[in-house]
Design a protein around this motif. Structure first.
Motif, PDB file in Angstrom:
ATOM      1  N   GLU A 155     -41.967  45.979  -5.718  1.00 51.61           N
ATOM      2  CA  GLU A 155     -40.845  45.039  -5.728  1.00 51.61           C
ATOM      3  C   GLU A 155     -40.185  44.952  -4.364  1.00 51.61           C
ATOM      4  N   ARG A 159     -39.885  41.718  -2.140  1.00 55.20           N
ATOM      5  CA  ARG A 159     -38.520  41.282  -1.811  1.00 55.20           C
ATOM      6  C   ARG A 159     -38.363  41.089  -0.306  1.00 55.20           C
ATOM      7  N   ASP A 164     -35.905  36.858  -1.661  1.00 56.03           N
ATOM      8  CA  ASP A 164     -35.079  36.771  -2.870  1.00 56.03           C
ATOM      9  C   ASP A 164     -35.791  37.447  -4.031  1.00 56.03           C
ATOM     10  N   TRP A 165     -34.979  37.995  -4.947  1.00 50.59           N
ATOM     11  CA  TRP A 165     -35.527  38.796  -6.034  1.00 50.59           C
ATOM     12  C   TRP A 165     -36.314  37.962  -7.035  1.00 50.59           C
ATOM     13  N   ALA A 168     -39.688  37.305  -5.708  1.00 49.35           N
ATOM     14  CA  ALA A 168     -40.360  38.606  -5.622  1.00 49.35           C
ATOM     15  C   ALA A 168     -40.866  39.048  -6.990  1.00 49.35           C
ATOM     16  N   ARG A 169     -40.052  38.850  -8.029  1.00 45.76           N
ATOM     17  CA  ARG A 169     -40.471  39.237  -9.374  1.00 45.76           C
ATOM     18  C   ARG A 169     -41.655  38.395  -9.841  1.00 45.76           C
TER      19      ARG A 169
END
Length: 367
Positions: A155, A159, A164-165, A168-169
């Motif tokens: 992660e 990231r 941005d998360w 990234a997810r």
């Protein structure tokens, strides 16, 4: 307890938006009601989501048995039904009734809306559909959450790369869907293909043919984990030729969104998947500046991440159903050296713990 209308609405929300649950929702509502009554009678306390979690496991078992593969292969997962009952403080008799109910549901289930959706996604020829289906399992399946390594390190990498998360997810789920391999070396596509082939023996007519075709399509999937590439050609707004930093060339790579014309020689980081003889960007592609290209070394980054994941697993412990304390590393990364013992371990039979041979009073199989 939900009414049938409330259950249908909730059941649909627990599935991928593109999947229609109407085909077997009445069947699962019947199982839900029976589970609910058992929980009311024997459980110390529960909520609706807990009932639904076992129902989803039952659905998975009916459709392709994916959870069952990992339930046997990994001791940290354990017996899902037993652990479910144990968490509700149910006694032996109640646990036996729940186990019988789940087994009965699996044996008498007819059509499977989940399996139908999965098959349609694989055979659609649409990469967005199959990638969405494949990513759904690591994202939403609690059994799979138990068998992944500590994902924080991946992660963080995604990231830092994306900024941005949320993106990234998405890249993380795409990575797990196609690039992660279990401790026997099988990807999710490999395992689904094997399970589809197993279901062929129980199917008839067109469904049998579709399952065979889906298994073959899954077998043909090839993936490249996140690494850096340089654009060396442009066919149209969504189709580019990429040069991997190791010199391999990927022609006619299809991007999920249109790409501007001035990308020649530009570097990017991406995951690739080849499906139905076409290569696609898996997840998002991140354009890099030329200064970042020599710094971002995929091989080094992945080696570092895998080492951190294994080190973290060595520091995490769990206790099996029979009271044996193991490190997560032993469970996630090792298999018995003896081939026969490894074969039995894949069926959930471990020679260092009580097993079916002990129960039957038989000797363990001789080498």
């Amino acid at each position: 307890m939900y009414t049938i209308a409330e259950f249908t609405s909730r059941w649909q929300r627990l599935h991928h938006p593109s999947m229609n649950v109407d085909g077997d929702v009445v069947f699962f509502y019947e199982i839900y009601v029976r589970l609910h009554r058992l929980a009311e009678q024997y459980a110390a306390g529960f909520d609706e989501q807990f009932i639904l979690s076992l129902l989803l496991y039952t659905e998975n078992t009916i459709a392709v048995g994916l959870d069952g593969v990992y339930e046997y292969r990994y001791r940290s997962v354990g017996d899902v039904v037993f652990r479910w009952c144990e968490s509700l403080d149910m006694g032996a008799d109640a646990t036996s009734q729940v186990d019988s109910l789940v087994s009965e549901a699996v044996s008498r289930a007819g059509c499977s809306a989940l399996r139908q959706w999965m098959t349609e996604c694989v055979l659609s020829g649409d990469f967005s559909r199959i990638s969405g289906m494949m990513a759904w399992f690591p994202c939403e399946d609690p059994v799979m959450w138990h068998i992944f390594p500590d994902l924080r390190f991946r992660e963080v990498m995604f990231r830092r790369l994306t900024g941005d998360w949320q993106t990234a997810r998405q890249m993380l789920w795409a990575d797990l869907a196609f690039n992660w391999r279990d401790k026997r070396g099988y990807s999710l596509a490999d395992t689904l293909s094997k399970q589809f082939r197993y279901e062929v023996s129980f199917a008839e007519g067109k469904e049998k043919d579709r399952l065979k075709e889906a298994a073959e399509s899954l077998d043909a999937i090839r993936s490249e984990r996140l690494d850096t590439y340089t654009v060396i050609g442009r066919k149209d707004g969504r189709t580019l030729t990429l040069l991997h930093r190791d010199g391999r060339e990927f022609r006619d790579v299809i991007f999920p969104a249109p790409v501007s014309e001035n990308v020649q020689s530009r570097p990017l980081a991406a995951q690739l998947v080849t499906y139905n003889d076409k290569t696609y960007i898996n997840g998002s592609a991140v354009w890099l500046n030329k200064e970042a290209l020599p710094v971002w070394n995929g091989e080094t980054n992945w080696s570092d991440i895998l080492k951190k994941e294994q080190d973290a697993a060595k520091l995490t412990f769990f206790t099996t159903m029979f009271g044996k304390r193991l490190s997560l590393y032993e469970d996630l990364y090792t298999v018995p050296e003896d081939p026969e013992e490894a074969c039995y371990a894949d069926m959930g039979i471990y020679f260092d713990e009580p097993n079916i041979f002990d129960f039957l009073g038989c000797m363990k199989p001789e080498n």
